[in-house]
Design a protein around this motif. Structure first.
Motif, short mmCIF file in Angstrom:
data_model
loop_
_atom_site.label_atom_id
_atom_site.label_comp_id
_atom_site.label_asym_id
_atom_site.label_seq_id
_atom_site.Cartn_x
_atom_site.Cartn_y
_atom_site.Cartn_z
N GLN A 185 12.39 37.87 -29.05
CA GLN A 185 11.50 37.49 -28.11
C GLN A 185 11.89 36.10 -27.24
OE1 GLN A 185 8.22 39.19 -27.35
NE2 GLN A 185 9.01 40.80 -28.82
N THR A 186 11.42 36.13 -26.05
CA THR A 186 11.74 34.94 -25.14
C THR A 186 10.50 34.92 -23.98
OG1 THR A 186 14.20 35.06 -25.19
CG2 THR A 186 13.19 33.66 -23.27
N ARG A 187 10.24 33.63 -23.86
CA ARG A 187 9.09 33.37 -22.89
C ARG A 187 9.81 32.25 -21.94
NH1 ARG A 187 7.93 37.35 -25.03
NH2 ARG A 187 6.01 37.92 -25.82
N ARG A 188 9.38 32.51 -20.67
CA ARG A 188 9.78 31.42 -19.81
C ARG A 188 8.78 30.47 -19.51
NH1 ARG A 188 14.64 31.99 -18.09
NH2 ARG A 188 14.45 30.36 -16.57
N GLN A 189 9.28 29.09 -19.39
CA GLN A 189 8.29 27.92 -18.96
C GLN A 189 8.04 27.90 -17.68
OE1 GLN A 189 5.82 26.00 -19.58
NE2 GLN A 189 6.87 24.47 -20.96
N ARG A 190 7.01 27.39 -17.15
CA ARG A 190 6.72 27.20 -15.88
C ARG A 190 5.82 26.03 -15.66
NH1 ARG A 190 4.10 32.00 -12.25
NH2 ARG A 190 5.66 33.22 -13.04
N ARG A 191 6.23 25.50 -14.53
CA ARG A 191 5.36 24.02 -14.31
C ARG A 191 4.71 23.91 -12.98
NH1 ARG A 191 9.92 19.30 -14.82
NH2 ARG A 191 10.98 19.77 -12.57
N LEU A 192 3.66 23.26 -12.92
CA LEU A 192 3.02 22.97 -11.32
C LEU A 192 3.44 21.58 -11.29
CD1 LEU A 192 1.04 24.13 -9.40
CD2 LEU A 192 -0.87 22.97 -10.35
N VAL A 193 3.97 21.63 -9.95
CA VAL A 193 4.31 20.40 -9.53
C VAL A 193 3.50 19.89 -8.29
CG1 VAL A 193 6.35 19.00 -8.61
CG2 VAL A 193 6.66 21.16 -9.89
N ILE A 194 2.96 18.53 -8.58
CA ILE A 194 1.96 17.99 -7.62
C ILE A 194 2.57 16.71 -6.96
CG2 ILE A 194 -0.38 17.37 -6.87
CD1 ILE A 194 0.15 18.60 -9.99
N SER A 195 3.01 16.25 -5.88
CA SER A 195 4.00 15.45 -5.47
C SER A 195 3.91 14.72 -4.17
CB SER A 195 5.59 15.69 -5.60
OG SER A 195 5.85 16.63 -4.43
N PHE A 196 4.39 13.46 -4.00
CA PHE A 196 4.46 12.65 -2.70
C PHE A 196 5.49 11.82 -2.70
CE2 PHE A 196 2.33 9.33 -4.73
CZ PHE A 196 1.97 8.50 -3.62
N PHE A 197 5.93 11.47 -1.39
CA PHE A 197 6.98 10.68 -1.34
C PHE A 197 6.66 9.67 -0.20
CE2 PHE A 197 10.84 12.52 -2.94
CZ PHE A 197 11.79 11.21 -3.03
N LEU A 221 0.78 -1.11 0.11
CA LEU A 221 -0.12 -0.10 0.06
C LEU A 221 0.94 1.31 0.05
CD1 LEU A 221 -2.79 -0.95 2.23
CD2 LEU A 221 -2.91 -1.31 -0.17
N LEU A 222 1.25 1.84 -1.25
CA LEU A 222 1.90 2.86 -1.23
C LEU A 222 1.49 3.98 -0.56
CD1 LEU A 222 2.82 2.93 -5.01
CD2 LEU A 222 4.33 2.80 -3.16
N GLY A 223 0.09 4.41 -0.77
CA GLY A 223 -0.64 5.34 0.02
C GLY A 223 -0.19 5.53 1.72
N LYS A 224 -0.36 4.29 2.19
CA LYS A 224 0.01 4.15 3.75
C LYS A 224 1.32 4.40 4.07
CE LYS A 224 -2.37 1.51 6.24
NZ LYS A 224 -3.27 0.31 7.01
N GLN A 225 2.40 4.31 3.22
CA GLN A 225 3.69 4.60 3.39
C GLN A 225 4.00 6.13 3.11
OE1 GLN A 225 4.65 1.93 4.82
NE2 GLN A 225 2.94 0.61 4.05
N ALA A 226 2.99 7.10 2.68
CA ALA A 226 3.33 8.23 2.62
C ALA A 226 4.27 9.01 3.52
CB ALA A 226 2.18 9.00 2.08
N ASN A 227 5.23 9.82 3.39
CA ASN A 227 5.83 10.70 4.33
C ASN A 227 5.07 11.95 4.77
OD1 ASN A 227 9.20 10.21 3.02
ND2 ASN A 227 7.88 8.58 3.93
N SER A 228 5.40 12.40 5.60
CA SER A 228 4.90 13.91 6.03
C SER A 228 6.09 14.84 5.62
CB SER A 228 4.68 14.05 7.58
OG SER A 228 3.39 13.39 7.96
N LEU A 229 5.49 15.64 4.53
CA LEU A 229 6.71 16.53 3.95
C LEU A 229 6.97 17.75 4.51
CD1 LEU A 229 5.62 15.95 0.19
CD2 LEU A 229 7.18 14.64 1.38
N GLN A 230 8.27 18.11 4.48
CA GLN A 230 8.71 19.31 5.37
C GLN A 230 9.16 20.47 4.11
OE1 GLN A 230 11.68 18.41 8.38
NE2 GLN A 230 10.57 16.43 8.85
N LEU A 231 8.72 21.43 4.43
CA LEU A 231 9.12 22.75 3.92
C LEU A 231 10.80 23.09 4.03
CD1 LEU A 231 8.31 25.23 2.10
CD2 LEU A 231 7.92 26.46 4.45
N GLY A 232 11.33 23.25 2.81
CA GLY A 232 12.79 23.50 2.69
C GLY A 232 13.68 22.30 2.66
N CYS A 233 13.00 21.14 3.05
CA CYS A 233 13.76 19.75 2.77
C CYS A 233 13.09 19.01 1.69
CB CYS A 233 13.64 18.96 4.03
SG CYS A 233 14.28 19.90 5.57
N ASP A 234 11.63 18.73 1.58
CA ASP A 234 11.27 17.81 0.64
C ASP A 234 10.57 18.93 -0.41
OD1 ASP A 234 11.39 15.05 1.76
OD2 ASP A 234 10.36 16.22 3.37
#
Length: 656
Positions: free
Chosen positions: A372-384, A311-324
């Motif tokens: 002309q130059t435009r910068r790429q941006r992405r939205l990141v949705i993650s878990f560990f 069960l991957l979901g049950k093994q999820a970490n609590s993520l920390q700002l600045g670390c994860d």
């Protein structure tokens, strides 16, 4: 009894994540109906998602029926039952006993992982085997309980089993992975709570060198030349969150979470002008298998299904700002059920943030002087997650240009063995006398496609060289071929990078302004599929991993690449069953199943902790839009960017 008026469910949409009170209600109803007792454990609890058609027909304000699926195991008898509970109707709708011989076992419980060590440590055969190796105190040995698989071993049929390897721990803070006790394994019956067999095959020296990557005395002083990097968004992030719904630029999707899969993205769509256009109805990593390649008598059985068994979901970490996670972060908590069916909250289980991703598009024109130059941006949705020795990160990326990517990151500690020296064919030597067996990490993504609707088809596209001839007199011409995959059986495909093989998901009923079907392309990385022999146990059980692509017609109850009950399932379940009818997949509601991953021959640099390794896939629009959808992305506003100005003196421009 539960009073209808007091049910505290606040779900406003059929796909809202399962709530703690819904879990409590389901648990109470099962108890009141006599389905559960003191020895009942909840191996898996999840929202029973309604069929796609019902969800798509839903409008705000409609009734929201909510059902909870619970998989139960009686730890005294081994009896396994599947249950379905309506928490809105306050009723147990179904109870079915699972034939564990024919179907397989539920996932392994947390208490089973914790209790096996005590069982093994008390076993006389195990203690005698340790004494042969000079270990007189079993408490010095960390027992590593692992899923058993199915190998037709006499006496194991129908038994709920685990297999246990041992690792010596010099002291409490010493990482035992550095000291494998090789040549020894215990087979444990979890229901009878006893060691069934101890195999003491050979005496191998226990590696003595420690691998404590977190001990300053071993790793030395930390570097002092890395200056801080700060990520700031002074005006806040560009995304908006309302419950489980996220909007970011033109993207809209729902965040979901399942105890088995972990992070799920629902109803991914892109706003194109005044249209909100669906692309993927549901996206997740529905299974992963880690098959090991050491055929020794105590390790031949090592292959782990981290979703279906652990069960991957049950093994999820609590993520920390600045670390994860770094930057302006939005966190989502996740709620799973513990072994007793009570809700357990994992704080900050999902991290979401924006990242700058370099140049999106750029041109300096030799005729007009436009620059002309435009910068790429992405939205990141993650878990560990942490599954034993390994840690895995799952990162979904959404880009401004309509691209969707999944990147999986593997890190942590390689599984270890003793290494006999030069000429050993099955493992790398990563430290003196310490081996790391060869293995694979193979992920099974389930992509319930919905490209501009539920009428989709799949074309296999390849480059094609054209020989010198009448139509290609100078030999420089090349082209491509596109073949429609007609049915489920014929859609089992393997990637081929030599011809840039890709798979185009199109909607034959919707065309772009050029009159061509709109579509999205799955670009595979094309790394090896399962390397075990086709007659092996793991090849039967992980049949999904023998091909990079499977395509099936959508069916609400077909969710799992390796089948519903993976633990100790003998094989043939999941995708082989789902596609056996060989139904047409040309212009229907379909699901893509994509296998990808890495083959790991461990390096010395992977010890004592492994730097992140990467794998994944990309979904790109192809004819989905009528032109580049990012023409409206504004130029950068930073003061040092002079975008839009003509080339200055000294600029040299040449045609290419």
């Amino acid at each position: 009894m539960i009073d209808q008026a007091t049910i505290p469910t606040t779900a406003k949409h059929p796909l809202d994540r399962l709530q703690p009170e819904e879990m409590r209600t389901a648990r109470k109803l099962l108890h009141e109906e006599g389905v559960t007792g003191p020895s009942t454990r909840f191996a898996y609890v999840a929202l029973d998602e309604p069929p796609k058609a019902e969800v798509l027909a839903f409008t705000d304000g409609d009734p929201v029926p909510r059902r909870v699926k619970a998989l139960l195991v009686d730890v005294d008898t081994g009896r396994v039952t599947e249950t379905l509970v309506s928490v809105t109707e306050l009723s147990v709708e179904s109870v079915r006993e699972v034939d564990v011989v024919a179907e397989g076992q539920p996932p392994i419980l947390g208490e089973e992982f914790e209790g096996v060590g005590e069982l093994v440590a008390a076993d006389e055969q195990w203690k005698a085997a340790l004494a042969r190796r000079g270990i007189t105190d079993p408490a010095q040995v960390c027992a590593c309980p692992l899923s058993a698989g199915v190998f037709d071993i006499p006496g194991e049929e129908g038994r709920r089993m685990m297999r246990v390897l041992g690792f010596l721990q010099h002291r409490p803070e010493d990482h035992p992975w550095a000291h494998p006790i090789d040549g020894l394994v215990a087979y444990v019956d979890l229901i009878e709570r006893k060691v069934v067999e101890v195999i003491d095959h050979s005496l191998a020296p226990i590696p003595a060198e420690e691998g404590n990557f977190d001990d300053p005395r071993q790793i030395g002083p930390a570097r002092t030349d890395l200056r801080p990097i700060e990520i700031t968004q002074p005006e806040g992030p560009s995304f908006h969150v309302s419950g489980d719904v996220v909007t970011w630029h033109n993207w809209t999707f729902r965040v979901g979470f399942d105890a088995r899969e972990g992070l799920v993205l629902h109803q991914i769509s892109y706003r194109d002008g005044d249209r909100q256009r669906p692309i993927v109805y549901r996206a997740s990593v529905a299974e992963m298998v880690v098959p090991y390649g050491d055929p020794s008598p105590v390790r031949f059985w090592q292959n782990y299904f981290d979703a279906g068994e652990y069960l991957l979901g049950k093994q999820a970490n609590s993520l920390q700002l600045g670390c994860d996670c770094l930057g302006e972060i939005h966190y989502f908590d996740a709620v799973v059920a513990d072994d007793h069916g009570a809700p357990l909250t994992i704080d900050n289980a999902i991290c979401m943030h924006e990242e700058d991703y370099g140049v999106l598009w750029k041109h300096t024109d030799i005729f007009t002087g436009s620059r002309q130059t435009r910068r790429q941006r992405r939205l990141v949705i993650s878990f560990f997650v942490t599954v034993g020795n390994y840690d895995y990160g799952f990162y979904w990326y959404l880009y401004l240009d309509g691209t969707i990517e999944l990147e999986c990151k593997a890190t942590g500690i390689v599984f270890t063995s003793a290494h006999p020296g030069s000429g050993h064919r099955w493992a790398s030597e990563v430290a003196p006398g310490l081996g790391a067996p060869f293995h694979q990490h193979l992920f099974g993504a389930r992509l319930d496609m919905m490209v501009d609707g539920v009428t989709n088809a799949v074309d296999e596209v390849e480059v094609r060289q054209v020989p010198v001839g009448e139509e290609n007199p100078y030999g420089n011409g090349f082209t491509y071929t596109a073949i429609r995959l007609p049915s489920e059986a014929q859609a089992g495909r393997v990637a081929d990078n030599s011809v840039a093989r890709s798979w185009h998901v199109t909607n034959p009923e919707v065309t772009n302004r050029l009159g061509r079907p709109v579509g999205y392309v799955l670009y595979p990385e094309g790394q090896p599929t399962l390397l075990a022999d086709e007659g092996s146990s793991v090849a039967r059980r992980a049949a999904f991993a023998t091909k990079h692509l499977w395509v099936s017609r959508y069916q609400a109850d077909q969710r799992w690449p390796a089948g519903e009950h993976v633990n100790q399932n003998a094989g043939g379940a999941g995708l082989p069953e789902y596609t056996a009818a060989d139904r047409s997949i040309d212009g229907v509601d379909l699901v893509l199943w994509h296998t990808f991953g890495m083959t790991h021959f461990p390096r010395t640099e992977d010890w004592p902790i492994m730097p992140v390794d990467y794998c994944g896939f990309t979904l790109k629009p192809c004819g989905f839009f009528d032109h580049n959808p990012t023409l409206d992305v504004p130029a950068a506003t930073a003061s040092h960017c002079a975008d839009g100005m003509a080339p200055g003196d000294g600029d040299t421009v040449v045609a290419s």
